[in-house]
Design an enzyme around this catalytic site. Structure first.
Site, PDB file in Angstrom:
ATOM      1  N   HIS A 103       0.846  -1.198   0.000  1.00 51.13           N
ATOM      2  CA  HIS A 103       0.000   0.000   0.000  1.00 51.13           C
ATOM      3  C   HIS A 103       0.875   1.238   0.000  1.00 51.13           C
ATOM      4  O   HIS A 103       1.802   1.360   0.788  1.00 51.13           O
ATOM      5  CB  HIS A 103      -0.926   0.024   1.220  1.00 51.13           C
ATOM      6  CG  HIS A 103      -1.910   1.146   1.157  1.00 51.13           C
ATOM      7  ND1 HIS A 103      -3.093   1.051   0.476  1.00 51.13           N
ATOM      8  CD2 HIS A 103      -1.861   2.406   1.651  1.00 51.13           C
ATOM      9  CE1 HIS A 103      -3.744   2.197   0.562  1.00 51.13           C
ATOM     10  NE2 HIS A 103      -3.018   3.039   1.269  1.00 51.13           N
ATOM     11  N   ASP A 153     -14.486   3.119   7.354  1.00 50.35           N
ATOM     12  CA  ASP A 153     -13.435   3.936   6.747  1.00 50.35           C
ATOM     13  C   ASP A 153     -13.919   4.565   5.451  1.00 50.35           C
ATOM     14  O   ASP A 153     -13.582   5.707   5.142  1.00 50.35           O
ATOM     15  CB  ASP A 153     -12.178   3.101   6.482  1.00 50.35           C
ATOM     16  CG  ASP A 153     -11.146   3.944   5.742  1.00 50.35           C
ATOM     17  OD1 ASP A 153     -10.715   4.958   6.326  1.00 50.35           O
ATOM     18  OD2 ASP A 153     -10.818   3.645   4.589  1.00 50.35           O
ATOM     19  N   ARG A 157     -13.624  13.070   5.551  1.00 49.29           N
ATOM     20  CA  ARG A 157     -12.358  13.770   5.831  1.00 49.29           C
ATOM     21  C   ARG A 157     -11.915  14.564   4.618  1.00 49.29           C
ATOM     22  O   ARG A 157     -11.360  15.649   4.737  1.00 49.29           O
ATOM     23  CB  ARG A 157     -11.276  12.754   6.221  1.00 49.29           C
ATOM     24  CG  ARG A 157     -11.467  12.202   7.619  1.00 49.29           C
ATOM     25  CD  ARG A 157     -10.603  10.975   7.834  1.00 49.29           C
ATOM     26  NE  ARG A 157      -9.212  11.231   7.581  1.00 49.29           N
ATOM     27  CZ  ARG A 157      -8.351  10.330   7.099  1.00 49.29           C
ATOM     28  NH1 ARG A 157      -8.750   9.100   6.822  1.00 49.29           N
ATOM     29  NH2 ARG A 157      -7.100  10.651   6.900  1.00 49.29           N
ATOM     30  N   SER A 165      -7.014   4.402   8.934  1.00 48.42           N
ATOM     31  CA  SER A 165      -7.740   4.236   7.675  1.00 48.42           C
ATOM     32  C   SER A 165      -7.063   3.175   6.810  1.00 48.42           C
ATOM     33  O   SER A 165      -7.698   2.230   6.334  1.00 48.42           O
ATOM     34  CB  SER A 165      -7.776   5.591   6.954  1.00 48.42           C
ATOM     35  OG  SER A 165      -8.084   5.451   5.599  1.00 48.42           O
ATOM     36  N   LYS A 192      -8.319  -1.178   6.422  1.00 46.30           N
ATOM     37  CA  LYS A 192      -8.637  -1.795   5.124  1.00 46.30           C
ATOM     38  C   LYS A 192      -7.687  -2.946   4.829  1.00 46.30           C
ATOM     39  O   LYS A 192      -8.089  -4.004   4.354  1.00 46.30           O
ATOM     40  CB  LYS A 192      -8.466  -0.759   3.997  1.00 46.30           C
ATOM     41  CG  LYS A 192      -9.594   0.222   3.894  1.00 46.30           C
ATOM     42  CD  LYS A 192      -9.382   1.156   2.729  1.00 46.30           C
ATOM     43  CE  LYS A 192      -8.241   2.116   2.971  1.00 46.30           C
ATOM     44  NZ  LYS A 192      -8.503   3.514   2.824  1.00 46.30           N
TER      45      LYS A 192
END
Ligand code: URA
Length: 424
Positions: A83, A162, A169, A184, A188
């Site tokens: 990620h 999220d 946000r 967040s 995930k």
């Protein structure tokens, strides 16, 4: 009895939220019992006053519990996920996922769309004619077994808290908060069910974290959250002051990724792809694997072709091109000494590569080609950027965002290191 107003007040006044308060607020927000305006106020209070390690761990656990967790045990291979915290020209997932799959490691890349100046992997891949990003859980497992790599949209059932909170946000200027970003991303990723996670934490003007110390704190927080949940989590801190590679924009970045898979492409994209692949392979128990060789000799390209074909994409089809292009040229002879990632990201976004609101369409062919980057010599009148868009009225706004975002000087310049630090 817990109420939203009490939870907000606790954080507003600098207090610590209890586990019960966090569980309550995440659960009730997911079910629509806590209103968006209340959650916005709480997000701003966290943004301003921070959160401690225990609160971040509880917040992450509550967001994981807000939805389903994928079971990838049936895949029968080590599952390793990557990620990135988001950057400009960050197309690394495209060559990386098939490259790691060459080594019989499963790479489930459940990815997002671009918002603001950072691009989204799904938007990039959707520029390939026919490519389908919507797979069922069974479809993901099947493709991981048969092909080894999948890049698709996360289902709405994974960490739905999220999904709601991130959209909120984004519209309330509460994105750049270490507790909120860490929870967040990790909620995930942990819900995705991978055995290991490799994080690419970006630092610099084009990233959420502008300074190395902030990026290190974010990386440490995420590595700790992964460990708390029994997931081997490692992080590289990587430079995002200069865009990655020579393109920012959807089809433009796919084209550049294919060049990398063909054994060429920009040196920084190749370097980061290989560094992240080595980390992922080490996490999968293959510390001696040689990803650079698999990239150079075409095995990663074969895996790419299989992955794209499995998801309905036509690997041999021409990629979309924008209707109009315009160049920006250098005014003097010299060397490019600065190329600001944020300025280039905003230009690509304004040209139509990105969206201002969730759900808006993007232009597949739009974006910025960087013809001269840091360290390249340039002559007066030579093009430095080529801008691409279907809507030429966007050229002026894109050019404005590049003013002051690049420099030509007399002195020599070099692109600094890409990988700045490593954490595990
Ligand atoms: N990416 C995410 O998924 N969440 C954030 O908060 C920031 C980047």
């Amino acid at each position: 009895m817990i109420t939203a107003v009490d939870v907000i007040r606790t954080k507003r006044d600098g207090g610590e939220l209890s586990t019960a308060q966090i569980d309550w607020v995440i659960d009730n927000y997911t079910r629509g019992e806590v209103a968006d305006e209340q959650m916005s106020a709480l997000a701003m209070a966290i943004f301003l006053n921070g959160a401690g390690p225990r609160e971040i761990a509880d917040w992450t656990a509550a967001m994981i519990r807000s939805g389903i967790t994928l079971d990838l045990s049936e895949v029968g291979k080590r599952c390793v996920d990557k990620h990135s915290t988001g950057g400009v020209g960050d197309k690394i997932t495209l060559p990386l996922a098939p490259l790691v799959a060459v080594f019989d490691v499963a790479v489930p890349q459940l990815s997002g769309r671009g918002l603001g100046h950072t691009g989204g992997t799904l938007d990039k891949l959707e520029s390939i004619p026919g490519f389908d990003v919507n797979l069922s859980e069974a479809g993901v497992v099947k493709q991981l077994k048969e092909v080894g790599a999948v890049v698709c949209a996360a289902t709405g059932d994974l960490a739905p808290a999220d999904k709601k909170l991130y959209a909120l946000r984004d519209t309330t200027s509460t994105v750049e908060s270490i507790p909120l970003i860490a929870s967040s991303i990790m909620s995930k990723k942990i819900a995705e069910g991978a055995d290991a996670i490799v994080l690419d934490v970006k630092v610099g003007s084009g990233a959420f974290m502008k300074r190395l110390d902030q990026a290190r704190e974010l990386a440490e927080t995420m590595v700790r959250l992964g460990a708390d949940h029994g997931v081997d989590t490692r992080a590289l801190l990587t430079d995002m002051s200069v865009p990655l590679g020579r393109t920012a924009g959807n089809a433009l970045e796919v084209r550049e990724s294919v060049e990398v898979l063909a054994g060429g492409g920009p040196a920084d994209v190749v370097e980061l792809t290989v560094a992240l692949a080595a980390e992922m392979l080490a996490a999968a128990g293959q510390p001696d694997a040689d990803p650079a060789a698999a990239l150079a000799d075409g095995r990663a390209m074969d895996a790419w072709r299989k992955m794209i074909t499995a998801q309905g994409g036509d690997v041999d089809a021409a990629l979309p091109v924008a209707a109009e292009t315009e160049e920006i040229t250098a005014e003097s002879d010299g060397v490019v000494t600065g190329m600001d990632a944020y300025a280039v990201g905003v230009a690509a976004w304004r040209l139509g590569a990105g969206r201002a609101r969730q759900g808006q369409p993007v232009q597949a062919g739009a974006g910025v080609e960087i013809l001269k980057t840091v360290g390249d010599p340039v002559k007066a009148g030579e093009p430095v950027f080529r801008l691409h868009t279907d809507t030429p009225e966007r050229f002026e706004a894109a050019k404005e965002s590049l003013v002051g975002g690049w420099h030509v000087g007399a002195e020599s310049a070099e692109r600094g290191p890409i990988v700045l630090d490593r954490l595990s």
